[in-house]
Design a protein around this motif. Structure first.
Motif, short mmCIF file in Angstrom:
data_model
loop_
_atom_site.label_atom_id
_atom_site.label_comp_id
_atom_site.label_asym_id
_atom_site.label_seq_id
_atom_site.Cartn_x
_atom_site.Cartn_y
_atom_site.Cartn_z
N GLU A 44 0.99 -1.26 0.07
CA GLU A 44 -0.24 -0.13 -0.05
C GLU A 44 1.04 1.18 0.07
N ARG A 45 0.35 2.50 -0.57
CA ARG A 45 0.93 3.51 -0.34
C ARG A 45 1.01 4.03 0.86
N GLU A 46 2.45 4.47 1.16
CA GLU A 46 2.82 4.95 2.51
C GLU A 46 3.36 6.60 2.48
N GLU A 47 2.64 7.31 3.52
CA GLU A 47 3.09 8.78 3.56
C GLU A 47 4.48 8.61 4.13
N VAL A 48 5.30 9.28 3.44
CA VAL A 48 6.85 9.44 4.14
C VAL A 48 7.04 10.74 5.05
N SER A 49 6.49 11.68 4.51
CA SER A 49 6.47 13.06 5.06
C SER A 49 5.52 13.88 4.81
N CYS A 50 5.21 15.03 5.78
CA CYS A 50 4.10 15.88 5.50
C CYS A 50 4.81 17.30 6.14
N THR A 51 5.00 18.37 5.25
CA THR A 51 5.63 19.63 5.67
C THR A 51 4.56 20.43 5.52
N THR A 52 4.48 21.49 6.41
CA THR A 52 3.41 22.52 6.35
C THR A 52 4.26 23.66 5.45
N SER A 53 3.41 24.79 5.35
CA SER A 53 4.05 25.92 4.38
C SER A 53 4.86 26.63 5.39
N GLY A 54 4.86 26.31 6.68
CA GLY A 54 5.52 27.05 7.76
C GLY A 54 6.97 26.14 8.05
N GLY A 55 7.02 25.17 7.29
CA GLY A 55 8.12 24.38 7.35
C GLY A 55 8.32 23.37 8.54
N ARG A 56 7.25 23.03 8.94
CA ARG A 56 7.17 22.04 10.04
C ARG A 56 6.85 20.46 9.34
N THR A 57 7.92 19.85 9.54
CA THR A 57 7.45 18.29 9.07
C THR A 57 7.40 17.20 9.96
N VAL A 58 6.53 16.21 9.49
CA VAL A 58 6.32 14.89 10.35
C VAL A 58 6.83 14.04 9.48
N GLU A 88 14.11 -1.82 2.28
CA GLU A 88 12.71 -1.70 2.55
C GLU A 88 12.33 -0.25 1.90
N ASP A 89 13.30 0.61 1.53
CA ASP A 89 13.09 1.95 1.23
C ASP A 89 12.83 1.90 -0.45
N THR A 90 13.07 0.68 -1.05
CA THR A 90 12.67 0.46 -2.38
C THR A 90 11.11 0.85 -2.66
N ALA A 91 10.91 1.68 -3.58
CA ALA A 91 9.57 2.44 -3.93
C ALA A 91 9.69 3.43 -4.84
N VAL A 92 8.68 3.67 -5.34
CA VAL A 92 8.21 4.77 -6.25
C VAL A 92 8.00 5.92 -5.60
N TYR A 93 8.59 7.00 -5.37
CA TYR A 93 8.32 8.29 -4.59
C TYR A 93 7.61 9.17 -5.32
N HIS A 94 6.54 9.95 -4.71
CA HIS A 94 5.68 10.81 -5.06
C HIS A 94 5.77 12.01 -4.28
N CYS A 95 5.62 13.35 -4.79
CA CYS A 95 5.21 14.41 -3.97
C CYS A 95 4.07 14.82 -4.45
N VAL A 96 3.39 15.39 -3.61
CA VAL A 96 1.90 15.83 -3.70
C VAL A 96 1.35 17.18 -2.99
N ARG A 97 0.59 17.70 -3.31
CA ARG A 97 0.31 19.09 -2.58
C ARG A 97 -1.13 18.69 -1.82
N ALA A 98 -0.85 18.92 -0.47
CA ALA A 98 -2.06 18.65 0.37
C ALA A 98 -2.94 19.77 0.54
N GLU A 99 -4.48 19.13 0.74
CA GLU A 99 -5.25 20.22 1.09
C GLU A 99 -5.40 20.76 2.69
N ARG A 100 -4.82 19.82 3.45
CA ARG A 100 -4.72 20.13 4.81
C ARG A 100 -3.58 20.09 5.36
N SER A 101 -3.13 20.75 6.51
CA SER A 101 -1.74 20.69 7.00
C SER A 101 -1.17 19.46 7.65
#
Length: 120
Positions: A44-58, A88-101
């Motif tokens: 399944e698709r896995e979220e790697v990171s989420c970075t807000t416009s303010g620069g905070r990353t989870v 296990e990091d082998t994968a296709v990596y995508h970046c996307v724009r998120a609607e929510r922070s």
């Protein structure tokens, strides 16, 4: 029109590093939350990171301490620095724009992604 183009993938040995780039066009990158996702074959698709416009990353627990996201708003580019790569990091990596922070809502800009293969 929103467009996100990923690059920088390739073949790397375990323990190696890669830096992925995501060039954004059609919108102001600095106003949006951006996420990196990955999908490995048969998984399944896995979220790697989420970075807000303010620069905070989870980060996902699986990459915490090894991956780092940076943003260069002047270049409309988001980077994913990947160190100490594992098989296990082998994968296709995508970046996307998120609607929510928190990246839990609508995601857009899915492109071809960039393939990362970690292999000895």
């Amino acid at each position: 029109q929103l467009q996100l183009v990923e690059s920088g993938g390739g073949l790397v040995q375990p323990g190696g590093s890669l830096r992925l780039s995501c060039v954004a066009s059609g919108f102001n990158l600095d106003a949006y939350t951006m996420a990196w996702f990955r999908q490995a074959p048969g998984k399944e698709r896995e979220e790697v990171s989420c970075t807000t416009s303010g620069g905070r990353t989870v980060y996902a627990d699986s990459v915490k301490g090894r991956f780092t996201v940076t943003r260069d708003n002047a270049k409309s580019t988001v980077y994913l620095q990947m160190n100490s790569l594992k098989l296990e990091d082998t994968a296709v990596y995508h970046c996307v724009r998120a609607e929510r922070s928190d990246c839990a809502g609508y995601l857009e800009g899915w492109g071809q992604g960039t393939l990362v293969t970690v292999s000895s």
